[in-house]
Design an enzyme around this catalytic site. Structure first.
Site, PDB file in Angstrom:
ATOM      1  N   GLU A 159       0.933  -1.172  -0.108  1.00 17.39           N
ATOM      2  CA  GLU A 159       0.047   0.048   0.080  1.00 17.39           C
ATOM      3  C   GLU A 159       0.884   1.286  -0.093  1.00 17.39           C
ATOM      4  O   GLU A 159       0.330   2.436  -0.217  1.00 17.39           O
ATOM      5  CB  GLU A 159      -0.881   0.058   1.262  1.00 17.39           C
TER       6      GLU A 159
ATOM      7  N   ASN B 195      -6.155   1.591  -2.843  1.00 15.93           N
ATOM      8  CA  ASN B 195      -6.616   2.899  -2.572  1.00 15.93           C
ATOM      9  C   ASN B 195      -5.393   3.702  -1.854  1.00 15.93           C
ATOM     10  O   ASN B 195      -5.173   4.874  -2.030  1.00 15.93           O
ATOM     11  CB  ASN B 195      -7.751   2.684  -1.496  1.00 15.93           C
ATOM     12  N   ASP B 196      -4.747   3.001  -0.980  1.00  9.25           N
ATOM     13  CA  ASP B 196      -3.583   3.596  -0.131  1.00  9.25           C
ATOM     14  C   ASP B 196      -2.304   3.841  -1.046  1.00  9.25           C
ATOM     15  O   ASP B 196      -1.860   5.075  -1.099  1.00  9.25           O
ATOM     16  CB  ASP B 196      -3.222   2.941   1.118  1.00  9.25           C
TER      17      ASP B 196
ATOM     18  N   ARG C 265      -6.451  11.031  -0.016  1.00  6.89           N
ATOM     19  CA  ARG C 265      -7.832  10.156  -0.459  1.00  6.89           C
ATOM     20  C   ARG C 265      -8.895  10.487   0.099  1.00  6.89           C
ATOM     21  O   ARG C 265     -10.127  10.202  -0.609  1.00  6.89           O
ATOM     22  CB  ARG C 265      -7.687   8.563  -0.315  1.00  6.89           C
TER      23      ARG C 265
HETATM   24  C1  PEP Z   1      -6.448  -0.057   0.224  1.00  2.76           C
HETATM   25  O1  PEP Z   1      -5.621   0.800   0.849  1.00  2.76           O
HETATM   26  O2  PEP Z   1      -6.537  -0.491  -0.878  1.00  2.76           O
HETATM   27  C2  PEP Z   1      -6.972  -1.047   1.106  1.00  2.76           C
HETATM   28  C3  PEP Z   1      -7.724  -2.046   0.536  1.00  2.76           C
HETATM   29  O3  PEP Z   1      -7.317  -1.062   2.313  1.00  2.76           O
HETATM   30  P1  PEP Z   1      -8.208   0.259   3.106  1.00  2.76           P
HETATM   31  O4  PEP Z   1      -9.162   0.959   1.984  1.00  2.76           O
HETATM   32  O5  PEP Z   1      -9.074  -0.248   3.919  1.00  2.76           O
HETATM   33  O6  PEP Z   1      -7.240   1.309   3.585  1.00  2.76           O
HETATM   34 MG    MG Z   2      -5.310   0.590   2.991  1.00  2.00          MG
END
Ligand code: PEP
Ligand code: MG
Length: 763
Positions: free
Chosen positions: A601, A624-625, A635
Site C-alpha cells: 500500500e 486505495n492507499d 484520498r
Molecule cells: C487499500 O488501501 O486499497 C485497502 C484495501 O485498504 P483500505 O481501503 O481499507 O485502507
Molecule cells: Mg489501505
C-alpha cells in the site's frame, strides 16, 4: 490588520444571505482601509458580464445596473489577467471605461483584485480614492486576502442558489460532489449528527414544543449541577479569577440568559438541539470578535458549554428518529455507526459533506450498494432535513427539491439500473472465465455481516479482504477476545471452505475508533495500520488468538498485514503471530498455522516486494492507499479529489512491477483496493497477471460480466496500448473507448444522459 480581517470574516460568515454579506464587506473594507470607495462586481459566466453588486462610496443606484462586458474596462482587465491592478490615476489607463451611473469620475486611485475560486473568476473587489496615489503593498495584500475569503462565500451562495436574489424556493438546487458509490436514488433527507457535535446539528421543525422545552430544561439543569459539583471540587485549587468563571457560566446557563434565548427559538418552532446551536453560534461569534485576546479565548468555553448541554439533551432524549421508507442519510462526515443506525431496507442513498470516493464511508457504501455522493462541500446540510433529494452516485450530484421533469428523468434511470442488475443475476453461478479460457477468481471485500449474504449470493470464491476494523468501529470499546472470536467465526463459517483473508486491525488515517482517539496533524502519514498494532502487542495478540480460535476445524483463515513499509515490521508481526499460535495450541486447540500475507500500500513496499515475499505466503495490493501515497493526494480530501487517479501511469507501472516481482518469488498476488471492483480497470488488472481480484460484492457481477466478454489476448493488447500513454485521463478514456468497441459499454455506469452534458439549471 489581522484582527480586522478576522472580525470581517466572522461577520460575513454570519450574514443571512449573499447580498447582506457583500454589503458588510464593502462597508467594513472601506472603513478598515480608510479609503473612499469599496465595491464588488460579480461575474456572470453565461452573459460574460460583470455587474456591480454592492458599493460604499459610488452611487448606490448603480447597484445591479452598472454592467461591463468580460474584457471591458479596468474590471474586465483584472478578470482577464487574474491579478491585481493598482493605479495612481485610473482614467489614464488605456482600458479605463467610465460608467456614468456610478459617479466614479472623481476617484483617481484604483486597486482591483480578482475573486477566484477553484481557478474560476467569480468577480472583482475594488477600492478607490480621490487622491492620486498607488495603494501600498500592505493594502494590496489585505485586499487580496479579503477577496480569497469572499470567494468561498460567493461560491457557496452560487451553489445553494442564494446568489440569485429572485430565487424561488421551489427551484431545484444542484450540488456537485464526487461519486462515492454508483447508482441513483430518490428519497427524503435525514440529517445525522455525530454525538455531541454541536456544529453538525441540523435545524429541524419541532412538532411537540412542550416536549422539546422539557428536554431542554432537563439538560440545562443537569449541566448546571454538573458544573456546580466541579466548581466545588476545584475550589481552593484554582486562582480566584478562574474560579469566578464557573459563576459566569452558571449564570449564562440561567433561565433568564442563554436558557431564555434557546427557549424562545424552540417556541418559534426549531427543535431544542437546533435552537441551542443557533444561540451558541451567535455568542461564540460575539466573543470571537472581541479585541481582547483573553475574552476571545472565552469563545472556546461557550462552545464547550453548548457541547455539554447537547450531550445532555442527547442522553435524555428518548425520541428515536423515524426513518422514512426511502431515507437519504446526510451528514457532515458519514461514519460506519451512522449507517448502522438506519434500518437497511429503508436506506436508499448517502451524502457526505466531507470526504471523497476513497474515504472509508464510501467504501462501506459501495459494499452495501447504496448510491452515494461524497464531498458535496457546498450543500447546506443543516437545512436539508425532510427535503426531497436525488442522489446521483454516478456523476457525484445531489439535487434538492427537484422539478417534475428532473424527477421523471431520474425515475427512469433508477428503473434502467434495476433491470441491468437483475439481468446480471443469471451469471451468479458461472465462473469468471474469458472467451479464451483464462480463469480469474473473483473474491470479495467484507466487513459487515450483510456483505456476506450478498457475496455468497453473487458467487464469491473467497474473501480477499475482511476489514476487521469495521466490527471494532461499531462498538464502544475494544471487543474482547471471545467477542472477536464469535464475529470472526461467523465470517469463516459463512464462507468455508472458501478462503477468508482477515486483515489485522487497520485504524488511524481516516478510520477512527471513538474509544481510541488518535489526534495527529497528518494522520495518513502517522500512526496507522501495523504501526499501531505493533506498538500495542496486547491488542494484536488478542486479535490473532481470536482469529486462530475462530478457525478451528475450518482452517480457511488467511491473515493479512496492513500498511507495511519495512521487512522488520513483517518479522515482528510474524513473531507475534507464531506466539499467539503457540498460546492457542497450548490451550489444547488444534489450529493449522494460516498463510500470512502483506498488503502493498505504500511506495516503499513496492520496491521491496521480493524481500517481503520471502517472509510471507501471499501479497495483496491496497490500491486505495497506494494511489494516495504514490500521487501524494489525500484520498479523503474533496479539494484534490480530481487529482486522485488510479489510472495514473505511475500507479499502473507500480502495479505491473509488483505482479512481476511477486511472481518471480513464486508467490500469488491479488488486489483488494476499489480499483479491482471497477469493471473498466479489471480488464487491465487481468492483463497484468493478477491471480485474483477482490472487490465489494456490489460490483462482482459487473466485473464478471465484463471479463466473460473479453479475451485475455485482447485485454493484453489494450494494456500494452495504454501503458504507452502518459496521462491518466487519456488512459481512462482510451480504455473506455476500447471496451465500448468490445461491446462492454453497458457496464460503465448508466449516466444521466439528458442532463450530463448540460446544466440542469435551476428550473
Ligand atoms: C487499500 O488501501 O486499497 C485497502 C484495501 O485498504 P483500505 O481501503 O481499507 O485502507
Ligand atoms: Mg489501505
Amino acid at each position: 490588520m489581522l484582527n480586522t480581517l478576522r472580525t470581517i470574516v466572522q461577520e460575513v460568515s454570519a450574514a443571512s444571505d449573499l447580498q447582506a454579506a457583500l454589503n458588510i464587506i464593502v462597508r467594513r473594507v472601506r472603513d478598515a482601509m480608510n479609503t473612499e470607495v469599496c465595491s464588488v462586481y460579480l461575474y456572470d459566466a453565461e452573459q460574460a458580464t460583470y455587474t456591480l453588486m454592492a458599493t460604499e462610496g459610488l452611487n448606490k443606484k448603480a447597484v445591479g445596473v452598472a454592467r461591463l462586458f468580460q474584457s471591458e474596462g479596468l474590471i474586465g482587465q483584472v478578470g482577464l489577467r487574474e491579478e491585481p491592478i493598482n493605479l495612481k490615476a485610473a482614467s489614464s489607463h488605456p482600458k479605463y471605461r467610465y460608467i456614468k451611473e456610478t459617479g466614479e469620475e472623481k476617484f483617481h486611485a484604483f486597486l482591483g483584485v480578482p475573486i477566484i475560486h477553484h481557478r474560476m473568476i467569480l468577480g472583482v473587489l475594488v477600492v478607490q480614492q480621490k487622491e492620486q496615489r498607488r495603494f501600498d503593498e500592505h493594502e494590496e495584500a489585505f485586499l487580496v486576502t479579503m477577496s480569497a475569503q469572499l470567494a468561498g462565500v460567493i461560491a457557496h451562495a452560487e451553489a445553494t442558489g442564494s446568489l440569485h436574489v429572485t430565487v424561488n424556493t421551489r427551484k431545484t438546487a444542484r450540488f456537485q460532489g464526487t461519486p462515492g458509490a454508483s447508482g441513483v436514488s430518490i428519497g427524503e433527507a435525514v440529517v445525522a449528527s455525530p454525538v455531541a457535535d454541536l456544529g453538525a446539528v441540523p435545524d429541524r421543525t419541532c412538532h411537540d414544543i412542550k416536549r422539546e422545552l422539557d428536554s431542554l430544561d432537563l439538560a440545562l439543569e443537569s449541566v448546571r449541577s454538573e458544573m456546580k459539583a466541579t466548581a466545588e471540587k476545584l475550589s481552593g485549587h484554582l486562582p480566584a479569577e478562574e474560579q469566578a468563571l464557573f459563576d459566569v457560566y452558571l449564570r449564562m446557563l440561567d433561565d433568564n440568559a442563554l436558557g431564555l434565548e434557546i427557549r424562545n427559538r424552540v417556541k418559534q418552532g426549531n427543535w431544542a438541539p437546533g435552537a441551542l446551536r443557533q444561540v451558541i453560534d451567535e455568542h461564540v461569534r460575539t466573543f470571537e470578535m472581541m479585541d481582547d485576546p483573553y475574552m476571545r479565548e472565552r469563545a472556546v468555553d461557550v462552545k464547550d458549554l453548548g457541547r455539554r448541554v447537547l450531550a445532555s439533551i442527547q442522553q435524555h432524549d428518548h425520541e428515536c428518529i423515524t426513518y422514512p421508507d426511502q431515507t437519504i442519510l446526510i451528514s457532515e462526515e458519514l461514519t460506519a455507526s451512522m449507517l448502522a443506525d438506519v434500518p437497511q431496507e429503508k436506506l436508499v442513498g448517502l451524502v457526505s459533506i466531507q470526504g471523497s470516493s476513497n474515504s472509508h464511508a464510501a467504501i462501506l457504501a459501495r459494499a452495501l450498494g447504496i448510491p452515494t455522493v461524497m464531498g458535496a462541500v457546498d450543500l447546506p446540510y443543516h437545512k436539508m432535513s425532510s427535503k426531497q433529494l436525488i442522489v446521483d452516485g454516478n456523476l457525484g450530484l445531489v439535487y434538492a427539491s427537484p422539478s417534475r421533469e428532473l424527477l421523471e428523468h431520474y425515475q427512469a434511470v433508477v428503473e434502467e439500473e434495476k433491470e441491468f442488475s437483475e439481468g446480471l443475476e443469471a451469471i451468479s453461478d458461472l465462473p469468471c472465465v474469458t472467451p479464451d479460457n483464462h480463469r480469474l477468481p473473483l473474491w470479495v471485500n467484507t466487513g459487515l455481516m450483510t456483505d456476506t449474504v450478498r457475496s455468497l449470493d453473487r458467487g464469491a470464491e473467497g474473501v480477499g479482504l475482511y476489514r476487521t476494523e469495521v466490527p471494532f468501529m461499531l462498538k464502544e470499546r475494544f471487543p474482547s477476545e471471545a467477542e472477536q472470536e464469535k464475529i470472526y467465526r461467523q465470517q469463516l463459517e459463512a464462507f468455508a471452505p472458501r478462503p477468508v483473508t482477515m486483515r489485522t486491525l487497520d485504524v488511524g488515517g481516516d478510520k477512527a475508533l471513538s474509544y481510541f482517539p488518535i489526534q495527529e496533524d497528518n494522520p495518513f502519514l502517522g500512526w496507522r495500520g501495523i504501526r499501531v498494532t505493533l506498538d500495542h502487542p496486547e491488542i494484536f495478540l488478542v486479535q490473532i488468538r481470536a482469529m486462530l480460535k475462530a478457525s478451528v476445524g475450518l482452517d480457511n483463515l488467511r491473515i493479512m498485514l496492513p500498511m507495511v513499509t519495512s521487512v522488520y515490521e513483517v518479522e515482528d508481526a510474524l513473531h507475534l503471530i507464531h506466539r499467539a499460535h503457540g498460546e492457542v495450541s497450548a490451550e489444547g486447540l488444534s489450529v493449522v498455522m494460516p498463510p500470512v500475507g502483506v498488503m502493498i500500500e505504500v511506495p516503499a513496499a513496492v520496491y521491496q516486494v521480493r524481500e517481503l515475499a520471502q517472509s510471507v505466503d501471499f501479497m495483496s495490493i491496497g490500491s486505495n492507499d497506494l494511489t494516495q501515497y504514490l500521487l501524494a493526494v489525500d484520498r479523503n480530501n474533496p479539494r484534490v479529489a480530481d487529482l486522485y487517479h488510479s489510472f495514473h501511469p505511475a500507479v499502473l507501472q507500480a502495479l505491473r512491477k509488483v505482479v512481476e516481482d511477486c511472481h518471480k518469488e513464486g508467490r500469488t498476488v491479488g488486489i483488494c483496493g476499489e480499483m479491482a471492483g471497477d469493471p473498466v480497470a479489471s480488464v487491465l488488472l487481468m492483463a497484468m497477471g493478477f491471480d485474483m481480484l477482490s472487490m465489494s460484492a456490489t460490483n462482482l457481477l459487473k466485473v464478471k460480466w465484463a471479463l466473460r466478454k473479453i479475451t485475455l489476448e485482447r485485454a493484453r493488447e489494450i494494456l500494452d496500448d495504454v501503458m504507452m500513454l502518459d496521462n491518466s485521463h487519456l488512459i481512462r478514456s482510451s480504455l473506455e473507448l476500447a471496451l465500448c468497441r468490445e461491446g462492454l459499454g453497458k457496464v460503465m455506469g448508466i449516466k444521466s444522459k439528458r442532463f450530463s452534458s448540460q446544466e440542469p439549471d435551476r428550473e
